[in-house]
Design an enzyme around this catalytic site. Structure first.
Site, PDB file in Angstrom:
ATOM      1  N   GLU A 173      28.329 -13.088 -84.821  1.00 28.55           N
ATOM      2  CA  GLU A 173      29.389 -12.583 -85.688  1.00 28.55           C
ATOM      3  C   GLU A 173      29.269 -13.198 -87.083  1.00 28.55           C
ATOM      4  OE1 GLU A 173      33.190 -11.418 -83.530  1.00 28.55           O
ATOM      5  OE2 GLU A 173      33.918 -13.007 -84.837  1.00 28.55           O
ATOM      6  N   GLU A 186      26.497 -11.581 -88.877  1.00 30.97           N
ATOM      7  CA  GLU A 186      26.904 -10.244 -89.304  1.00 30.97           C
ATOM      8  C   GLU A 186      27.775 -10.334 -90.559  1.00 30.97           C
ATOM      9  OE1 GLU A 186      28.822  -8.153 -86.111  1.00 30.97           O
ATOM     10  OE2 GLU A 186      28.936  -6.289 -87.259  1.00 30.97           O
ATOM     11  N   CYS A 203      36.530 -10.381 -80.573  1.00 34.02           N
ATOM     12  CA  CYS A 203      36.511 -11.172 -79.331  1.00 34.02           C
ATOM     13  C   CYS A 203      37.585 -10.747 -78.355  1.00 34.02           C
ATOM     14  CB  CYS A 203      36.774 -12.638 -79.617  1.00 34.02           C
ATOM     15  SG  CYS A 203      35.842 -13.287 -80.951  1.00 34.02           S
ATOM     16  N   SER A 257      33.437  -6.264 -86.244  1.00 35.14           N
ATOM     17  CA  SER A 257      32.106  -6.763 -85.890  1.00 35.14           C
ATOM     18  C   SER A 257      31.647  -6.049 -84.620  1.00 35.14           C
ATOM     19  CB  SER A 257      32.197  -8.264 -85.638  1.00 35.14           C
ATOM     20  OG  SER A 257      31.089  -8.704 -84.902  1.00 35.14           O
ATOM     21  N   LYS A 266      41.009  -8.958 -70.151  1.00 32.55           N
ATOM     22  CA  LYS A 266      39.623  -9.279 -69.772  1.00 32.55           C
ATOM     23  C   LYS A 266      39.253  -8.614 -68.447  1.00 32.55           C
ATOM     24  CE  LYS A 266      38.331 -11.993 -73.152  1.00 32.55           C
ATOM     25  NZ  LYS A 266      37.255 -11.583 -74.059  1.00 32.55           N
ATOM     26  N   GLU A 297      38.316  -5.334 -69.580  1.00 36.61           N
ATOM     27  CA  GLU A 297      37.111  -5.365 -70.422  1.00 36.61           C
ATOM     28  C   GLU A 297      35.832  -5.429 -69.582  1.00 36.61           C
ATOM     29  OE1 GLU A 297      36.053  -8.960 -72.549  1.00 36.61           O
ATOM     30  OE2 GLU A 297      35.549  -7.809 -74.337  1.00 36.61           O
ATOM     31  N   GLU A 348      30.219   0.339 -70.615  1.00 37.25           N
ATOM     32  CA  GLU A 348      29.100  -0.083 -71.463  1.00 37.25           C
ATOM     33  C   GLU A 348      28.658  -1.517 -71.178  1.00 37.25           C
ATOM     34  OE1 GLU A 348      32.145   0.764 -72.457  1.00 37.25           O
ATOM     35  OE2 GLU A 348      32.851  -0.398 -74.176  1.00 37.25           O
ATOM     36  N   CYS A 384      44.792 -16.941 -77.648  1.00 42.15           N
ATOM     37  CA  CYS A 384      44.572 -16.913 -76.190  1.00 42.15           C
ATOM     38  C   CYS A 384      45.431 -17.940 -75.446  1.00 42.15           C
ATOM     39  CB  CYS A 384      43.114 -17.166 -75.872  1.00 42.15           C
ATOM     40  SG  CYS A 384      42.004 -16.077 -76.776  1.00 42.15           S
TER      41      CYS A 384
END
Lengths: 586, 163
Positions: free
Chosen positions: A285, A288, A311, A331, A370, A373, A378, A516
Site C-alpha cells: 500500500e 502504491e 484493509c 488502494s 472478516k 471477506e 476472488e 479494529c
C-alpha cells in the site's frame, strides 16, 4: 454557579453542570441506575436516547409520574429517589413486560452471560412472569457474518442508531407498528440482500441475543482433530488488546504471549500473526501511495488521489455499495487477513511442502466482516479453495479457550512462530484508528526521502476524534493525510472527494468507531468508549516496546521479497496481494 | 399480479413531488401521501426512487410506509371495500360481516384479490351509525348488512365488471 445545578439523589448532594441527566449525575456519585436502551459514547459523540425501555425510571419529589432518568435533566433542588419501593416495583413490572414477549431460553442463547436483560432479570430476581400473552414469532436469519433472531429483540433501537446515525449504512430500520413492529432491512429482506456492510456494530451494542455472530468454533474443533489437516492460525492486532477482558484482565492489558500459548494448547500447528501481513500491506500500500504520488508530482493528470486504505472489509463493502463511481480510488492492496492467507497457501505451503488442500488457514479477528471477506470468491484459488478458510472472532476464541479447560491466567508468555509470525510495531498499531496511516508514514517517509525518520510517533493521527488530519513534510512536499473511523465520518470524506473538495493525498478509513479495537467481533463494548481507548493504548504500548517499528525493516518481509515476491507491486505481488472491487449499488 | 415496471414518466412525477417538498426529510410523510395519491399505492420501486432522491435510507421510507396504516404497498382493487369496525357497527355484528367478506373474497384486511377487482380495508366510523353495520364499496354505502347479503352484493360487482 449559574452553570451548575445542585440536586439530591438518594440523600446525597450532587453538583453537576446544567444539562446533565439524572442518570449521568447518579453515575458521578457511584449510583448505577440500570438501563437497557440508553447508550452514551461521549468521546465519539454517539448517543442512543429513545427513552423507551423505562428501566431507568426514578421518583422525583413533587412529580406525579416516574421519570426516565436517561432523558430527564437535573434541575435546581430536585429530590430524586433511585431505589424507592415504587421505583423497584416499576422496574420489575417493566422487566416482566419485556420478558412476556421474550423466549427466555437463556440456557441455550448465544448471548448467555453477556446479556444485559439476563443480568437485570437476575438482579431484580424475576422468577415468574405475571403477564401472559402472544409472543412474537420470527424466523432466525443468517448472513455470512451476522445472525438475527428478532424474537429476542427488545426494541432498544441501539442497532438502528448505529446502522443509520453512526455508520450511515441504513440497512436496519424500524418497521410496522405496535405488536408487529420489528427491526429489519427494507422490504423485510434478509441482511445478506441489503446494504449491510457486516461491520457488526449492531452486534457490538445489542444488549440481548437478537444480534449475534456466525459461529465457526465447532468447525474449527473438527479441523483441529483431523490428523490429515495442518491447521495454522493468524491473529489480528486488535485481538491481543481485548482478549484479556474475557479472562478478568482490566481493559488495556495486552495478552499477546498468553494468547499465543493458548492457541498452541488448542492444537494449531503454527501460530502466526496477521501483524506480519500488516507489515506486508504497508510495503504494498505504501509503494502504491508513493507510485501515485510520484506520478502526481510529475504532472500526471490521470492519477487518482487521494489514495484510500483498503484493509477494512466493511469499509470495502460500504464503498462498493455507496461510492461505486469511485472504485479506482482505494488502494488495490488486499487486507492483511487476505495477504496472510495468500502467502500462507502459496509461499509457505510450498516452503513446507504441504499440499494446499490439506492446509487450513484460520484467522482470529476482532471483526465480523472478516467472516464475509474470506468467503469472497476472488479470494479463492481456481478450485474454489479459500485463502483463509474461515475467521473466528475474539469472543469465539475466548469461548474455545474456556471450553478446552485452558487456565488462561496461568499460561506462560510465548512467541509467535517464524516466519509468518514476525512483525514490527507498525503492524501492531493497525488495530487502532490512525494506525495504518502512521505505519504507512513511517515507511513511506524513509522510502521517499531516503532519510531515517527520527521520531516514528505520529501522535496527531491517534485518538478517538472522528476525523483526524495531519501533514508530513516529505523533503519539501507537504503530504496531507486524513483519517476517519466510523462509516458516517468516512462518508463525509468520500463526498468531499466526489465533489472535488478533498485536500488530502491519502486517507485511512476504518468502519468501526475506534478502529479494529472496537470491532464487532471484540468482547462486546455495549457502548463503553473507555474500553476502546484502553485497547488502543495497549497497542501503542506494544508498538513502543518493539525493537523494530517500521514495516520495511521486518527481516522476514525483506526475505519474502528476496526469495519470492521480487519487489513491492511486482507482477507476482499483484497476483497474490492485490484485488479489484465490484459495483454493488442498486 | 405481475410487478409493473415504473415508467420514466412516473419516476419524473415522483421526483417532481419530492422537489415540491424541497427533498426535506421532515416532508417524507407528505411526499408519500401525494405519491400514493398519484399511483394508488407505494410499491418497493417507488420507495427506492423516493429514498434515492431524498438521500435517506430506503429502510427509513419503508419504516414510515409500514408504520401508518394509510399507506399501502398493495394496489387497491377496482372496487375498494371498506368495512366499518367502529363501536356501533362492531356491536351490530360487523365482525361477522367481515368474516364473510374475507371468506367470499379469499383475502384478509389490507389485501387485494388476485384479479385486482376487490381490496378490503377496515375503518372507524363513516358517520352512518344509524345504518350499522356499514360497508362501503367505492363511494356506495351498504347499511344494515348481514353476512347473508354479502354474496349477492359481490355478485352485482362481478356482473358490473363483466359488462
Amino acid at each position: 454557579m449559574e452553570d451548575n445545578v445542585v440536586l439530591y439523589i438518594d440523600n446525597h448532594t450532587v453538583v453537576v453542570p446544567v444539562g446533565t441527566t439524572i442518570l449521568e449525575a447518579a453515575k458521578e456519585i457511584g449510583i448505577e441506575i440500570p438501563s437497557l436502551c440508553y447508550m452514551n459514547m461521549k468521546d465519539l459523540c454517539i448517543t442512543n436516547l429513545p427513552a423507551s425501555c423505562r428501566i431507568c425510571v426514578v421518583e422525583i419529589e413533587g412529580r406525579k409520574n416516574l421519570a426516565p432518568s436517561c432523558a430527564t435533566r437535573c434541575e435546581q433542588g430536585m429530590k430524586v429517589k433511585t431505589s424507592s419501593l415504587r421505583v423497584l416495583n416499576a422496574r420489575r413490572i417493566v422487566l416482566e413486560l419485556i420478558l412476556s414477549d421474550h423466549p427466555t431460553d437463556c440456557l441455550i442463547c448465544p448471548k448467555s452471560g453477556k446479556c444485559d436483560l439476563q443480568r437485570l432479570a437476575s438482579r431484580f430476581k424475576i422468577q415468574e412472569i405475571s403477564f401472559k400473552g402472544e409472543q412474537s414469532q420470527y424466523e432466525v436469519e443468517s448472513s455470512p457474518s451476522i445472525i438475527r433472531d428478532m424474537k429476542k429483540c427488545i426494541y432498544c433501537r441501539r442497532c438502528e442508531m448505529m446502522c443509520n446515525d453512526v455508520q450511515t449504512v441504513g440497512a436496519l430500520g424500524a418497521v410496522n407498528r405496535g405488536f408487529t413492529s420489528t427491526i429489519s432491512p427494507a422490504f423485510r429482506k434478509d441482511l445478506k440482500d441489503s446494504e449491510c456492510t457486516y461491520c457488526g456494530q449492531c452486534v457490538a451494542v445489542c444488549p440481548v441475543g437478537a444480534l449475534t455472530e456466525v459461529d465457526h468454533t465447532n468447525r474449527l474443533l473438527r479441523d483441529l482433530a483431523d490428523p490429515s489437516k495442518t491447521v495454522i492460525v493468524q491473529t489480528a492486532p486488535a485481538v491481543r488488546a481485548a482478549l484479556g477482558e474475557e479472562f478478568g484482565f482490566p481493559p488495556g492489558i495486552s495478552v499477546t504471549g498468553k494468547m499465543v500459548s493458548a492457541l498452541r494448547e488448542l492444537g494449531f500447528a503454527k501460530v502466526f500473526d496477521t501483524d506480519f501481513a500488516a507489515d506486508l500491506t504497508i510495503m504494498e500500500e505504501g509503494s502504491e501511495l508513493l507510485d501515485r504520488l510520484t506520478r502526481f508530482l510529475d504532472g500526471d493528470k490521470d492519477v487518482c488521489l487521494p489514495i484510500l486504505t483498503s484493509c477494512c472489509p466493511a469499509w470495502v463493502n460500504f464503498f462498493e455499495h455507496y461510492f461505486s463511481d469511485m472504485l479506482d480510488i482505494p488502494s488495490t492492496a488486499r487486507s492483511p487477513q487476505q495477504m496472510f492467507g495468500s502467502i500462507a497457501k502459496n509461499y509457505w505451503a510450498e516452503l513446507m511442502n504441504i499440499p494446499r488442500e490439506n492446509l487450513i488457514v484460520v484467522s482470529i479477528m476482532p471483526c465480523l466482516a472478516k467472516k464475509y471477506e474470506c468467503a469472497r470468491e476472488e479470494f479463492a484459488d481456481a478450485g474454489g479453495d479459500p485463502d483463509v478458510n474461515y475467521s473466528i472472532s475474539t469472543r469465539e476464541l475466548a469461548n474455545l479457550i474456556k471450553r478446552a479447560n485452558i487456565d488462561f491466567n496461568a499460561l506462560p508468555e510465548e512467541d509467535f512462530d517464524t516466519p509468518l509470525g514476525e512483525s514490527t510495531g507498525a503492524g501492531v498499531i493497525f488495530g487502532a484508528s490512525g494506525g495504518v496511516m502512521e505505519a504507512a508514514l513511517r515507511t513511506a517517509y524513509e522510502l521517499y526521502t531516503g532519510e531515517t525518520l527520527k521520531n516514528v510517533d505520529f501522535k496527531e493521527v491517534r485518538g478517538l476524534q472522528g476525523i483526524k488530519k495531519a501533514s508530513v513534510n516529505l523533503k519539501g512536499f507537504e503530504l496531507k493525510i486524513g483519517i476517519a473511523h466510523g462509516l458516517g465520518n468516512a462518508r463525509k470524506l468520500l463526498e468531499d472527494i466526489r465533489e472535488g473538495k478533498s485536500e488530502f493525498h491519502a486517507i485511512e478509513i476504518m468502519a468501526c468507531p475506534g478502529g479494529c479495537v472496537g470491532g464487532g467481533g471484540q468482547p462486546l463494548h455495549h457502548g463503553n468508549s473507555i474500553l476502546l481507548k484502553a485497547r488502543s493504548n495497549a497497542l501503542y504500548e506494544e508498538d513502543y516496546n518493539k525493537p523494530l517499528r517500521k514495516s520495511h525493516e521486518n527481516p522476514y518481509i525483506i526475505k519474502l521479497y528476496e526469495d519470492y515476491l521480487g519487489k513491492p507491486m511486482s507482477e507476482k505481488a499483484h497476483h497474490l496481494l492485490h484485488t479489484h472491487y465490484f459495483n454493488k449499488s442498486e | 399480479m405481475s410487478e409493473v415496471k415504473l415508467s420514466q414518466h412516473k419516476i419524473d412525477q415522483i421526483i417532481a413531488i419530492c422537489d415540491e417538498h424541497h427533498n426535506k426529510a421532515g416532508e417524507l410523510i407528505n411526499i408519500l401521501h401525494k405519491t400514493q395519491g398519484l399511483l394508488g399505492y407505494l410499491p418497493a420501486d417507488v420507495q427506492k426512487v423516493i429514498a434515492k432522491k431524498m438521500k435517506i435510507p430506503v429502510s427509513k421510507v419503508y419504516g414510515v410506509v409500514t408504520f401508518y396504516s394509510f399507506f399501502t404497498m398493495v394496489p387497491k382493487g377496482k372496487y375498494p371495500i371498506s368495512i366499518c369496525m367502529g363501536t356501533a357497527c362492531y356491536v351490530k355484528g360487523a365482525e361477522k360481516v367481515l368474516d364473510e367478506l374475507q371468506s367470499q373474497l379469499g383475502i384478509k384486511v389490507g389485501e387485494t384479490t388476485p384479479d385486482g377487482l376487490f381490496s378490503l380495508d377496515s375503518l372507524r366510523c363513516v358517520g352512518a351509525c344509524g345504518l350499522a353495520p356499514v360497508v362501503m364499496i367505492g363511494e356506495k354505502v351498504y347499511g344494515r348488512l348481514t353476512p347473508e347479503r354479502v354474496k349477492d352484493i359481490l355478485a352485482e360487482y362481478y356482473l358490473l365488471d363483466a359488462l
